[in-house]
Motif scaffolding. Sequence first.
Motif, mmCIF file in Angstrom:
data_model
loop_
_atom_site.group_PDB
_atom_site.id
_atom_site.type_symbol
_atom_site.label_atom_id
_atom_site.label_comp_id
_atom_site.label_asym_id
_atom_site.label_seq_id
_atom_site.Cartn_x
_atom_site.Cartn_y
_atom_site.Cartn_z
ATOM 1 N N ARG A 200 -27.924 60.765 7.292
ATOM 2 C CA ARG A 200 -27.818 61.794 8.333
ATOM 3 C C ARG A 200 -29.229 62.116 8.799
ATOM 4 O O ARG A 200 -30.092 62.435 7.965
ATOM 5 N N LEU A 201 -29.434 62.011 10.106
ATOM 6 C CA LEU A 201 -30.767 62.142 10.688
ATOM 7 C C LEU A 201 -30.717 63.145 11.831
ATOM 8 O O LEU A 201 -29.876 63.010 12.729
ATOM 9 N N GLU A 206 -35.126 69.165 18.334
ATOM 10 C CA GLU A 206 -33.900 69.659 18.977
ATOM 11 C C GLU A 206 -33.210 70.664 18.047
ATOM 12 O O GLU A 206 -32.877 70.313 16.910
ATOM 13 N N ALA A 207 -33.016 71.887 18.506
ATOM 14 C CA ALA A 207 -32.409 72.918 17.658
ATOM 15 C C ALA A 207 -30.882 72.894 17.745
ATOM 16 O O ALA A 207 -30.189 73.308 16.806
ATOM 17 N N ASP A 208 -30.347 72.407 18.865
ATOM 18 C CA ASP A 208 -28.895 72.418 19.060
ATOM 19 C C ASP A 208 -28.205 71.553 17.989
ATOM 20 O O ASP A 208 -28.538 70.375 17.849
ATOM 21 N N ARG A 212 -28.914 67.465 18.188
ATOM 22 C CA ARG A 212 -29.940 66.916 17.277
ATOM 23 C C ARG A 212 -29.437 65.739 16.437
ATOM 24 O O ARG A 212 -30.234 65.027 15.835
ATOM 25 N N VAL A 213 -28.115 65.505 16.411
ATOM 26 C CA VAL A 213 -27.551 64.476 15.521
ATOM 27 C C VAL A 213 -27.863 63.076 16.037
ATOM 28 O O VAL A 213 -27.525 62.729 17.175
ATOM 29 N N MET A 214 -28.540 62.247 15.180
ATOM 30 C CA MET A 214 -28.976 60.902 15.587
ATOM 31 C C MET A 214 -28.331 59.828 14.703
ATOM 32 O O MET A 214 -28.897 58.745 14.557
ATOM 33 N N ALA A 229 -28.078 57.340 20.580
ATOM 34 C CA ALA A 229 -28.703 57.975 19.414
ATOM 35 C C ALA A 229 -29.281 56.916 18.467
ATOM 36 O O ALA A 229 -30.408 57.051 17.990
ATOM 37 N N TYR A 230 -28.506 55.852 18.216
ATOM 38 C CA TYR A 230 -28.997 54.781 17.339
ATOM 39 C C TYR A 230 -30.243 54.135 17.949
ATOM 40 O O TYR A 230 -31.207 53.825 17.252
#
Length: 244
Positions: A200-201, A206-208, A212-214, A229-230
């Motif tokens: 999990r990255l 990014e605060a949201d 922020r999920v990458m 994102a990848y």
Amino acid sequence: MSEAEKLYEGKAKIIYPTAEPEVLLTYFKDDATAFNAQKRGTIAGKGAINCTISSKIFQRLEREGIPTHFIDQPEPNQMRVRRVTIVPVEVVVRNIAAGSLCKQTGLPPGKELKPPLVEFFYKNDALGDPLLTIERLLVMELATKEQVEQLRDMALRINELLKGIFHECGITLVDFKLEFGIDSDGKLLLADEISPDTCRLWDEAEADPQKRVMDKDRFRLDLGQVEAAYERVLERILGGNIVT
Ligand code: UDP
């Protein structure tokens, strides 16, 4: 490479033998699964992206003294690796509470875990990869007491290194899963992959909580923009020159 040659096909990778008995060729697929393969899909370009990210990270970890199965990356979606017998235990390290930990314990998502939490899961799809206690692991003879200590020590050392590598790339390492294998000399090597499929990255800038999920949570939770994102993780890893 023909169907007949396949040594093993998993959810995200196919493994082929090579002319050298101690060397295998891993082919990274674009296929994605989640929730023990109940959710299936494809992430375009994922194979090459994950293979490249993993290759760079394995090379950096080797340089930092962690023995890995990585040999080289002959094609963007292919990795040559040392043949190992995989220890059927998934080692998860968590720096921040998320995913199954929150579901199973009620811990609030986002809670910082200090010291990091190391957990062992039985690598067995038919049983749904259950959480193990050390005692169960020993009774099941999945590893010896000494190997469990070695797995924990290596996982924690890898966590410190990975946290640093990702931080250099502006990414917070929330948690990740490792697999280990034993080579023909009996040596424990880090195996499998380290990629947005297995970590999990979060984007540090990014605060949201969704933006922020990458990582694969974009696929698991239908957040959209999975490929992008990848690709962003790959760009940061390449741009960060983590191996030079
Ligand atoms: N993970 C993985 N493969 C698995 C299960 C988990 O790579 O079969 C990774 C997952 O991407 C996350 C970490 O291990 O980075 C912890 O996952 P968790 O136990 O929270 O399970 P999940 O919520 O992903 O089902």
